[in-house]
Design an enzyme around this catalytic site. Structure first.
Site, PDB file in Angstrom:
ATOM      1  N   HIS A 186       0.847  -1.187   0.000  1.00 49.27           N
ATOM      2  CA  HIS A 186       0.000   0.000   0.000  1.00 49.27           C
ATOM      3  C   HIS A 186       0.880   1.233   0.000  1.00 49.27           C
ATOM      4  O   HIS A 186       1.951   1.244   0.620  1.00 49.27           O
ATOM      5  CB  HIS A 186      -0.913  -0.005   1.236  1.00 49.27           C
ATOM      6  CG  HIS A 186      -2.051   0.943   1.146  1.00 49.27           C
ATOM      7  ND1 HIS A 186      -1.925   2.291   1.437  1.00 49.27           N
ATOM      8  CD2 HIS A 186      -3.347   0.752   0.785  1.00 49.27           C
ATOM      9  CE1 HIS A 186      -3.093   2.880   1.269  1.00 49.27           C
ATOM     10  NE2 HIS A 186      -3.969   1.976   0.878  1.00 49.27           N
TER      11      HIS A 186
ATOM     12  N   ASP B 106      -7.790  -5.145   0.025  1.00 50.73           N
ATOM     13  CA  ASP B 106      -8.328  -5.872  -1.122  1.00 50.73           C
ATOM     14  C   ASP B 106      -8.001  -7.367  -1.114  1.00 50.73           C
ATOM     15  O   ASP B 106      -8.546  -8.115  -1.916  1.00 50.73           O
ATOM     16  CB  ASP B 106      -7.784  -5.257  -2.422  1.00 50.73           C
ATOM     17  CG  ASP B 106      -8.165  -3.796  -2.564  1.00 50.73           C
ATOM     18  OD1 ASP B 106      -9.360  -3.494  -2.392  1.00 50.73           O
ATOM     19  OD2 ASP B 106      -7.288  -2.963  -2.826  1.00 50.73           O
TER      20      ASP B 106
END
Length: 377
Positions: free
Chosen positions: A258, A313
């Site tokens: 991320h 996700d």
């Protein structure tokens, strides 16, 4: 000397009181409230009120919000017609863009700073209708408007499917909506802010956000992560697949890493728990959960030293799959939740700190060149 920040990394484009992230410690808060507490004790409707009005609602305020949502699910027939005129194999986010663009065309009298928050609540309700009917169109089913209920998540699931959702499914959908509500200013929120900074309308700003969300490096990441599990197929294939695809071929492990978090994404932990709960009644979801767990172990062993861990996700697709949604709907479900974040940010920006977003580019082309007419070239 001008410095270019590629991808606008670490460039601050607005101040906000909406969302706080500590990427080193894995902290996410909405309006000061920890994401774990909001998911455990709250509801999506409470989160809507919190993000728009800055505080948690009283019971009376919450009931009024629910009544407003229940009153606003309906959309003009022309909007549904626009979606259902599209082919069944059309992209789900593309269909959502059709719906929001149609609403932008019909909603001609929009003005900023006139009941913005009430307008946002109406749009959040209508987005439920759009997403449910994108799913129904792609499944070959007839249009359906969400029916009023005591839960936004329940109304959405009832409109999407032809069966009654269980209490466990409604709870999981509600929590998923909270988890994806906002995450400061990623690509889609930035796109919405750019559109809103021109004083375009809310629906057009959402269309801009959807266009950015469509990419696999943003909203599409949940779909790409789940496709890995489908490709692996069996938990016994995980290590072989990982060594070939990730270690040897150096492909990206989707659902890992991320831009902000350098530790385990707090949302991923909650999605993992939700997936673990839902898989007990879904053997296929259980299979993919076991694959994901094994893949997570290998990924953390390989990448944690670089600050790369599972993001939100990685497990969210298993939750959506267990609820009954196919892979092509995962990004649209992200959009359903993130609509609140997009609207909260553009309202905050336009009402409190509005300025046209107009960045500059560093020119690196040739100096002045003399024009040569075409017969002399």
């Amino acid at each position: 000397m001008s410095v270019v920040s590629k991808g606008l990394e670490n460039v601050i484009i607005k101040v906000t009181s909406l969302t706080f992230i500590d990427g080193e410690k894995g902290i996410l808060r909405y309006r000061g409230y920890d994401i774990n507490d909001l998911v455990q004790y709250g509801s999506y409707e409470e989160t809507i009120y919190l993000m728009l009005y800055g505080k948690l609602p009283t019971r009376s305020e919450l009931n009024q919000l629910k009544e407003k949502l229940n009153e606003e699910y309906d959309v003009p027939q022309e909007v549904l017609d626009a979606i259902y005129l599209m082919p069944r194999d059309a992209d789900a986010i593309g269909l959502l863009e059709v719906g929001t663009s149609a609403l932008a065309s019909i909603d001609k009298n929009f003005k900023w700073k006139e009941n913005d928050k009430e307008k946002a609540i109406s749009i959040i309700a209508k987005m439920s209708t759009l997403v449910a009917n994108v799913f129904r169109r792609k499944e070959g089913n007839k249009p359906r408007i969400p029916e009023p209920s005591d839960s936004y998540a329940k109304s959405f699931l009832l409109a999407s499917f032809t069966r009654e959702p269980t209490a466990e499914e409604i709870n999981a959908m509600d929590k998923a909506l909270i988890l994806y509500t906002d995450h400061e200013v990623p690509a889609s929120t930035t796109a919405a802010l750019v559109a809103a900074s021109t004083l375009s309308d809310m629906y057009s700003s959402l269309t801009a956000a959807l266009a950015a969300l469509k990419g696999p490096l943003h909203g599409g990441a949940a779909e790409e992560a789940f496709k890995q599990f489908l490709e692996i197929g069996d938990v016994n294939n995980v290590e072989k697949w990982f060594n070939e695809k990730i270690v040897s071929q150096k492909n990206r492990l989707m659902g890992f890493g991320h831009r902000v978090y350098k530790t385990y994404d707090p949302r991923a932990k909650i999605f993992k728990n939700l997936a673990s709960t839902l898989m007990s009644r879904n053997t296929e979801a259980k299979k993919y959960f076991e694959i994901a767990q094994r893949l997570e172990d290998l990924g953390i062993k390989q990448f944690s030293s670089k600050g790369i861990y599972p993001n939100t996700d990685f497990y969210s697709g298993i939750v959506f799959y267990a609820l009954g949604f196919p892979v092509y709907m995962f990004t649209a479900l992200f959009a359903l939740s993130r609509t609140l974040g997009w609207l909260a940010h553009i309202i905050e920006y336009v009402e409190e700190q509005h300025r046209l977003i107009r960045p500059r580019a560093l020119y690196v082309g040739p100096e002045h060149r003399e024009y040569v007419t075409i017969d002399k070239r």
